[in-house]
Design a protein around this motif. Structure first.
Motif, short mmCIF file in Angstrom:
data_model
loop_
_atom_site.label_atom_id
_atom_site.label_comp_id
_atom_site.label_asym_id
_atom_site.label_seq_id
_atom_site.Cartn_x
_atom_site.Cartn_y
_atom_site.Cartn_z
N TYR A 176 0.83 -1.21 0.00
CA TYR A 176 0.00 0.00 0.00
C TYR A 176 0.87 1.26 0.00
CZ TYR A 176 0.82 -0.32 5.08
OH TYR A 176 1.39 -0.42 6.32
N ILE A 177 2.07 1.20 0.61
CA ILE A 177 2.98 2.36 0.54
C ILE A 177 3.53 2.52 -0.87
CG2 ILE A 177 5.16 3.31 1.38
CD1 ILE A 177 4.63 2.14 4.06
N ASN A 178 3.88 1.41 -1.49
CA ASN A 178 4.39 1.47 -2.86
C ASN A 178 3.37 2.07 -3.81
OD1 ASN A 178 6.07 0.92 -5.12
ND2 ASN A 178 4.97 -0.98 -5.49
N GLN A 179 2.09 1.71 -3.65
CA GLN A 179 1.04 2.26 -4.51
C GLN A 179 0.88 3.76 -4.29
OE1 GLN A 179 -2.31 -0.20 -3.50
NE2 GLN A 179 -1.67 -1.89 -4.81
N LYS A 180 0.98 4.20 -3.03
CA LYS A 180 0.86 5.63 -2.74
C LYS A 180 2.03 6.40 -3.33
CE LYS A 180 -2.85 5.81 0.00
NZ LYS A 180 -4.02 6.69 -0.24
N TRP A 181 3.23 5.86 -3.22
CA TRP A 181 4.41 6.55 -3.74
C TRP A 181 4.38 6.65 -5.26
CZ3 TRP A 181 8.89 4.21 -0.29
CH2 TRP A 181 8.82 4.80 0.98
N SER A 194 -9.44 2.87 2.07
CA SER A 194 -9.22 2.75 3.52
C SER A 194 -7.97 3.51 3.93
CB SER A 194 -9.07 1.27 3.89
OG SER A 194 -10.24 0.55 3.52
N THR A 195 -8.00 4.04 5.14
CA THR A 195 -6.88 4.82 5.64
C THR A 195 -5.72 3.89 5.99
OG1 THR A 195 -8.41 6.43 6.56
CG2 THR A 195 -6.15 6.49 7.38
N ILE A 196 -4.55 4.23 5.48
CA ILE A 196 -3.37 3.39 5.74
C ILE A 196 -2.67 3.89 6.99
CG2 ILE A 196 -3.10 2.89 3.29
CD1 ILE A 196 -0.81 4.89 3.22
N PRO A 197 -1.88 3.03 7.66
CA PRO A 197 -1.15 3.47 8.87
C PRO A 197 -0.13 4.56 8.53
CG PRO A 197 -1.24 1.07 8.73
CD PRO A 197 -1.74 1.59 7.42
N LYS A 198 0.07 5.43 9.47
CA LYS A 198 1.01 6.53 9.27
C LYS A 198 2.41 6.17 9.75
CE LYS A 198 1.85 11.40 10.31
NZ LYS A 198 1.33 12.63 10.94
N ASP A 214 -1.85 -1.69 15.21
CA ASP A 214 -2.88 -0.95 15.94
C ASP A 214 -4.25 -1.22 15.30
OD1 ASP A 214 -2.52 0.31 13.57
OD2 ASP A 214 -1.96 2.26 14.42
N LYS A 215 -5.28 -0.52 15.76
CA LYS A 215 -6.62 -0.74 15.24
C LYS A 215 -6.75 -0.33 13.77
CE LYS A 215 -8.92 -0.23 19.73
NZ LYS A 215 -9.94 0.53 20.51
N GLY A 216 -6.07 0.75 13.41
CA GLY A 216 -6.14 1.18 12.02
C GLY A 216 -5.57 0.16 11.06
N TYR A 217 -4.45 -0.45 11.45
CA TYR A 217 -3.85 -1.48 10.58
C TYR A 217 -4.74 -2.72 10.52
CZ TYR A 217 -0.59 -5.01 8.91
OH TYR A 217 0.01 -6.03 8.20
N MET A 218 -5.37 -3.08 11.63
CA MET A 218 -6.25 -4.24 11.63
C MET A 218 -7.46 -4.00 10.73
SD MET A 218 -4.75 -6.53 13.24
CE MET A 218 -3.39 -6.77 14.37
N ARG A 219 -7.99 -2.79 10.71
CA ARG A 219 -9.10 -2.48 9.81
C ARG A 219 -8.66 -2.58 8.35
NH1 ARG A 219 -10.30 1.63 13.68
NH2 ARG A 219 -9.15 3.13 12.39
N LEU A 220 -7.43 -2.12 8.08
CA LEU A 220 -6.90 -2.22 6.72
C LEU A 220 -6.75 -3.66 6.27
CD1 LEU A 220 -5.67 -0.82 4.20
CD2 LEU A 220 -3.45 -0.95 5.36
N LYS A 221 -6.25 -4.52 7.15
CA LYS A 221 -6.09 -5.94 6.80
C LYS A 221 -7.45 -6.61 6.61
CE LYS A 221 -2.90 -7.97 6.47
NZ LYS A 221 -2.09 -8.22 5.26
N GLU A 259 -10.16 -5.19 5.55
CA GLU A 259 -10.67 -4.72 4.26
C GLU A 259 -9.96 -5.44 3.11
OE1 GLU A 259 -13.02 -2.45 1.64
OE2 GLU A 259 -13.17 -2.85 3.80
N THR A 260 -8.66 -5.68 3.27
CA THR A 260 -7.91 -6.40 2.24
C THR A 260 -8.41 -7.83 2.09
OG1 THR A 260 -5.96 -5.05 2.74
CG2 THR A 260 -5.60 -7.06 1.49
N PHE A 261 -8.64 -8.52 3.20
CA PHE A 261 -9.15 -9.89 3.16
C PHE A 261 -10.54 -9.93 2.55
CE2 PHE A 261 -6.26 -10.88 6.98
CZ PHE A 261 -5.25 -11.30 6.12
N ARG A 262 -11.36 -8.93 2.85
CA ARG A 262 -12.72 -8.91 2.32
C ARG A 262 -12.71 -8.75 0.80
NH1 ARG A 262 -16.42 -5.46 0.67
NH2 ARG A 262 -14.99 -3.70 0.93
N LYS A 263 -11.85 -7.86 0.30
CA LYS A 263 -11.76 -7.68 -1.15
C LYS A 263 -11.20 -8.91 -1.85
CE LYS A 263 -11.25 -2.63 -1.07
NZ LYS A 263 -10.35 -1.49 -1.42
N ALA A 264 -10.24 -9.57 -1.19
CA ALA A 264 -9.66 -10.78 -1.80
C ALA A 264 -10.66 -11.92 -1.85
CB ALA A 264 -8.41 -11.20 -1.02
N ALA A 265 -11.61 -11.95 -0.91
CA ALA A 265 -12.60 -13.03 -0.87
C ALA A 265 -13.72 -12.84 -1.88
CB ALA A 265 -13.20 -13.14 0.54
#
Length: 266
Positions: free
Chosen positions: A32-37, A77-81, A132-139, A141-147
């Motif tokens: 996700y960092i690579n995509q943002k960059w 989704s918001t990525i970790p900072k 943290d909670k933000g990273y867990m929400r991101l994961k 969301e990633t699993f949901r899209k992959a499914a």
């Protein structure tokens, strides 16, 4: 400083090694960092790297992404900072970083092609987010899209001509018609088949099974039974996978001619 390098398919080119003594880092970042960059412009700040050195301890390296980069795609989704970077010293490998700049042909004065050695990799770093909670929400969301299935079944309420399958293809129809026209191959008398085989071997010494099937018009299994009696199968080159008459059958015509001559003399 410069050195000359060449490849089998290219001409010799100058390699700039003025930065050969410089040490560089090889950093692995999350996807996700690579995509943002990749989406960010080349003149904006994407993050800050901080190195904290404590006496008697390893240096702690952290990365804080910029607020502009995080808010770049509001719909996603918001990525970790904040991230930590695990450091690994490169000891048993020799790794380097090269850069290649192509000439700009559109400019008034085209630049020359450059190949530079930017430095030797001294440390490998892996960028990891804090759990943290933000990273867990991101994961999640990633699993949901992959499914989610890539293809979906859709029920049609009317006939769509574009998707209607072909009942029978043209080449299948031609094959069936040709098969009916030729008819099923029936077994002829064994002596008659051998007569056709002997007549064929008078013209050529070696035949493959396909040619003999065309000549005799007999089933393959039945023809092989007869071939095993009167022919030898070659397993070596230059006549590999071909049949030839056994030695006792190779001069059958000459023997029959001698018998006819003897009967005429009597």
């Amino acid at each position: 400083m410069s050195s000359t390098v060449s490849t089998p398919s290219q001409t010799d080119k100058e390699l700039d090694i003025s930065n050969a003594a410089r040490g560089v880092w090889l950093v692995k970042v999350p996807k996700y960092i690579n995509q943002k960059w990749e989406k960010a412009a080349g003149n904006v700040e994407v993050g800050k790297l901080r190195i904290t050195r404590n006496p008697g301890q390893k240096a702690v390296v952290t990365l804080a992404l910029s607020d502009f980069l995080i808010a770049q795609d509001p719909g996603q989704s918001t990525i970790p900072k904040d991230h930590r970077l695990d450091v690994q010293i490169v000891e048993r490998q020799t790794l380097g970083v090269f850069s290649h700049s192509s000439p700009n042909l559109d400019s008034v004065v085209p630049d020359s092609e450059k190949l530079c050695f930017e430095g030797k990799i001294q440390q490998k770093l892996e960028c990891r987010p804090y759990a943290d909670k933000g990273y867990m929400r991101l994961k999640a969301e990633t699993f949901r899209k992959a499914a989610q299935p890539v293809r979906k079944v859709q029920q049609l309420d009317r006939i769509v001509q574009n998707y209607k399958p072909v009942a029978n293809h043209k080449h299948n129809i031609e094959y069936e018609e040709r098969k009916k026209a030729e008819g099923k191959k029936a077994r002829d008398d064994k002596d008659a088949v051998m007569e056709m085989m002997f007549a064929a071997f008078e013209k050529h010494q070696y035949y493959n099974i396909k040619d003999l099937v065309k000549i005799t018009k007999q089933p393959v299994t039945y023809l092989k039974e007869i071939l095993k009696e009167v022919c030898d199968y070659n397993m070596k080159k230059p006549h590999k996978n071909m049949w030839e008459l056994k030695p006792e059958y190779r001069h059958y015509k000459e023997q029959s001619t001698e018998k006819d001559n003897k009967s005429d003399s009597d």
